[in-house]
Design an enzyme around this catalytic site. Structure first.
Site, PDB file in Angstrom:
ATOM      1  N   ASP A 237     -21.556-119.666 -28.787  1.00 48.56           N
ATOM      2  CA  ASP A 237     -22.971-119.424 -28.530  1.00 48.56           C
ATOM      3  C   ASP A 237     -23.715-120.627 -29.125  1.00 48.56           C
ATOM      4  OD1 ASP A 237     -25.412-118.487 -27.777  1.00 48.56           O
ATOM      5  OD2 ASP A 237     -25.159-116.484 -28.621  1.00 48.56           O
TER       6      ASP A 237
HETATM    7  C1  BGC Z   1     -28.018-116.813 -26.549  1.00 49.04           C
HETATM    8  C2  BGC Z   1     -27.041-116.937 -25.384  1.00 49.04           C
HETATM    9  C3  BGC Z   1     -27.544-117.984 -24.428  1.00 49.04           C
HETATM   10  C4  BGC Z   1     -27.668-119.296 -25.175  1.00 49.04           C
HETATM   11  C5  BGC Z   1     -28.114-120.450 -24.325  1.00 49.04           C
HETATM   12  C6  BGC Z   1     -28.327-118.161 -27.177  1.00 49.04           C
HETATM   13  O1  BGC Z   1     -29.412-118.056 -28.039  1.00 49.04           O
HETATM   14  O2  BGC Z   1     -27.500-115.939 -27.513  1.00 49.04           O
HETATM   15  O3  BGC Z   1     -26.896-115.694 -24.746  1.00 49.04           O
HETATM   16  O4  BGC Z   1     -26.698-118.074 -23.328  1.00 49.04           O
HETATM   17  O5  BGC Z   1     -28.627-119.129 -26.203  1.00 49.04           O
HETATM   18  O6  BGC Z   1     -29.450-120.369 -23.978  1.00 49.04           O
END
Ligand code: BGC
Length: 756
Positions: A237
């Site tokens: 993530d």
């Molecule tokens: C989120 C993810 C997301 C990623 C990219 C993170 O803050 O938890 O679900 O895909 O950001 O934007």
């Protein structure tokens, strides 16, 4: 596994790469792309959020919106809406739309779907998830993934694992017993890997048993890679990796983050140096690169060709391999699908899903549907009637090509012969957050304090609130037909934030109560990604309709339902509890976490620890066991027609496989759809087990008077439990009860069977 020949070619290509090139490939070189190796024809992996559509374009190195005018897309129903259809076919169609749009926008990975369990009704991201029940999540997520991946892109199932709250999302350590992990929190991921053969997975922000999920060998290594044989891509993530050595030595393949100092990422220069000075073996890097190349082959980003093979030499030269010729190199796979976005077919598909996602919770005196020919004057009240939701929620935000809000949908349905008046009813102060700071830029630290429904309780806000309320109440007394549209929005259903309670924000309870006094027939529509407490007015309301964020056609679908063009057939994917003190994570546990003990401080890089003490008793498994009355049970949803259930018949084949069927008749005057739900439990329920658990569902479409059979096949999986003593799944012989019904608490037929 890819074809053996390909694995050999992957090895050969890895041999051609220098350490520096390999390192480039395994971390972000942009906010949504990895590094490319032009010398060998290896492109970057281009990713995008998210669950409700392909997100708009950002600059490569900052979270400003790039300002393109060509990145408006089909706004798809959120997963909570897709799941509420209980229709696997529609889940597949929704996935297909998302995959085609992702490819159409030139993406290689769409960062969806989120398959985390709705453990509490407070989690700000529940709208991105499917359900509180692992079986329902799995059954709906698998077709979504298959649909996405049919377009030569990767779905990215997230967030692995036990990522069930937003409070301190980067620093909360989850402690959970093995049985609960296996029975509740892992099944959807396991189905994604084993059934849908998903091509990429995202690790979660939180810690699991003391180790951050993106560096967690138990989760990523033992379970995902070894036990489930997953050889696809694992992406972190954004900002989920904290330690170079731990990440390098875990199976995570790609490090992504929210910061633009790409070379300083753990898996960038720090890892390069660590390999150079012998602290980390280069093979660790090779494994990650292999996953990346395998992924690229699977989605047809590349083909790997050998230089000798005549024709290809030309392409090699055009790919830049002019100097020292490599043995193999990558070329673009010309057979890759091109995708499409903003097509009318996509709009039709999301409309179909939106229609079936809407849930009729209550309909006393058959107030609904309203008769369009008799409706000449209509009053619509509520901020949510005119609000657009596609541009919020966190990383789920998108630029929708268009979004039909409820007011527009109602007007489209009624046309010009009805005079529709709108009153805002309650005040939602505009926080203008986007203008001050980009959401994502601060999402890992300060955001939580910024979030939540800002009620506008300052004197000025109160004045506006009062004026809007008085206007709405005065109008409501003058109209026969009044529809209220309220609920939550993405100030509360938002990434990085958990609601403090179940209360409706913006003083809606007072407003609704007053409105019902002057107009007891008022129809209430609640639009939200999470349950809300309706106790202040529920007994006085005759008709309540529930909908989640249902995509760009959501308003049209709602209009069609309210005026009877479409018969509602959605059902709840999450129990609606009556109050906060009913929620098992709070009754038994320490949600949203307790401070660390000294020993924990020494051992882990966390701020809170949260033990999932309720164990497997999540959602209805808890309410059912302890017979706790709820506002609306899991699986509940009414229709404008009525269905009667006959008696189920069970045919056994080998002592562990059963064919079950039950006749269902539409006894009303309208055509309609009914989801028939099948639950299984022990006949003598042991204290450690739920009374019953969802193990099958089947949606039937029935004309008035028509009877059809709902058919199910139960295999040993439906009866198994995870046995901690032997660390294995076990089916215990004995008597089990099969329950078939219209919701978890509206059981229409029961029988017992014996497992041999
Ligand atoms: C989120 C993810 C997301 C990623 C990219 C993170 O803050 O938890 O679900 O895909 O950001 O934007």
């Amino acid at each position: 596994m890819l074809h053996k020949g390909y694995e050999r070619k992957i090895d050969q290509l890895v041999n051609e790469l220098t350490l520096e090139e390999k390192i480039k490939m395994i971390h972000g070189a942009g906010l949504f792309r990895t590094g490319a190796v032009e010398r060998l024809g290896i492109p970057p992996i281009v990713m995008s959020d998210g669950p409700t559509g392909v997100r708009f374009e950002f600059f490569n190195d900052n979270w400003g919106r790039a300002g393109h005018n060509d990145d408006g897309v089909t706004y798809c129903p959120s997963n909570s809406a897709i799941a509420a259809t209980w229709n696997r076919e529609l889940a597949g169609k929704s996935g297909t739309v998302l995959g085609e749009e992702a490819r159409g926008r030139g993406k290689d990975i769409i960062l969806a779907p989120g398959v985390n369990v709705m453990r509490t009704p407070l989690c700000g991201r529940n709208f991105e998830y499917f359900s509180e029940d692992p079986y329902l999540i799995s059954e709906m997520a698998v077709p979504v993934i298959e649909g996405i991946e049919s377009s030569d892109v990767g779905a990215c199932v997230k967030h692995f694992a036990v990522n069930n709250q937003e409070t301190e999302r980067n620093w909360v350590n989850v402690e959970i017993d093995e049985r609960t992990l296996r029975e509740i929190y892992l099944p959807a991921f396991e189905a994604a890997v084993k059934k849908a053969k998903v091509r990429s997975i995202m690790g979660a922000y939180n810690l699991f048993r003391g180790v951050h999920c993106c560096e967690n060998n138990e989760l990523l290594g033992e379970i995902l890679r070894k036990e489930w044989n997953y050889d696809g891509l694992i992406v972190s993530d954004w900002g989920g990796i904290h330690d170079t050595k731990a990440a390098a030595e875990s199976p995570i393949d790609v490090e992504m983050s929210i910061y633009a100092n790409f070379d300083e990422y753990c898996m960038a220069e720090p890892l390069l140096n660590a390999v150079r000075n012998g602290e980390i073996e280069e093979e660790r890097v090779d494994e990650k690169v292999k996953s990346i190349l395998r992924f690229m082959l699977r989605v047809k980003m590349i083909d790997i060709v050998e230089v000798e093979s005549g024709d290809n030499e030309q392409t090699a030269i055009s790919a830049g391999c002019t100097e020292q010729k490599p043995a193999v190199y990558a070329v673009r796979d010309r057979s890759r699908k091109k995708g499409s976005y903003d097509t009318s077919a996509h709009q039709d598909a999301v409309l179909e899903t939106a229609r079936e996602s809407i849930v009729l919770l209550k309909n006393e005196e058959q107030r609904l549907p309203l008769a369009p020919e008799k409706t000449h004057r209509l009053l619509v009240i509520g901020h949510n009637a005119a609000k657009l939701h596609s541009n919020g929620g966190g990383s789920a935000e998108i630029a929708a090509l268009y979004e039909i809000n409820p007011l527009l949908g109602i007007k489209m349905e009624l046309g010009g012969n009805c005079e529709v008046t709108y009153a805002e009813g309650y005040y939602v102060p505009d926080k203008n957050r986007q203008q001050v700071l980009n959401w994502q830029e601060v999402s890992l630290d300060e955001l939580a304090s910024e979030q939540g429904a800002y009620e506008g309780n300052d004197p000025e806000g109160q004045k506006i609130q009062k004026a809007l309320r008085e206007e709405a109440v005065a109008l409501a007394s003058e109209y026969d037909d009044v529809i209220f549209v309220g609920g939550l929005n993405h100030d509360t259903d938002e990434e990085g934030y958990d609601r403090p309670d179940l209360k409706l924000p913006y003083h809606q309870d007072e407003l609704i109560t007053e409105l019902l006094k002057v107009n007891p027939n008022m129809i209430i529509v609640m639009m939200a990604g999470n349950p809300v407490d309706m106790s202040a007015w529920i007994d006085d309301a005759k008709s309540i309709v529930w909908m989640s964020y249902a995509g760009m056609e959501g308003g049209r679908a709602l209009g069609e339902i309210l005026f009877g063009e479409v018969n509602p057939s959605g059902k709840l994917v999450m129990t609606m509890p009556k109050s906060l003190d009913q929620i098992p994570a709070m009754v038994f546990g320490d949600f949203p976490g307790r401070t660390l003990t000294e020993e924990e401080h020494e051992r882990m890089n966390a701020k809170l620890t949260e033990t999932y003490r309720e164990g497997v008793f999540v959602g209805y498994r808890y309410y059912d066991k302890y017979q706790i009355p709820v506002q609306f049970p899991f699986g509940h949803g009414l229709s404008y027609t009525a269905f009667s259930y006959g008696d189920m018949q069970v045919k056994e084949s080998d002592g562990q496989t059963f064919k079950v069927q039950i006749p269902v008749t539409n006894t009303g005057k309208l055509a309609g759809k009914e989801t028939v739900e099948l639950y299984v439990g022990e006949t003598e329920v042991s204290p450690e087990n739920p009374v019953k658990e969802l193990k099958g569902f089947c949606k039937l479409s029935l004309a008035p008077g028509e009877t059809k059979y709902a058919e199910f096949e139960l295999t040993a999986d439906a009866f198994r439990h995870f046995d901690e003593k032997t660390d294995a799944w076990k089916v215990i012989a004995g008597s089990y009860t099969i329950y078939i019904g219209s919701s978890v608490s509206d059981i229409r037929s029961v029988t017992t069977i014996t497992i041999k």
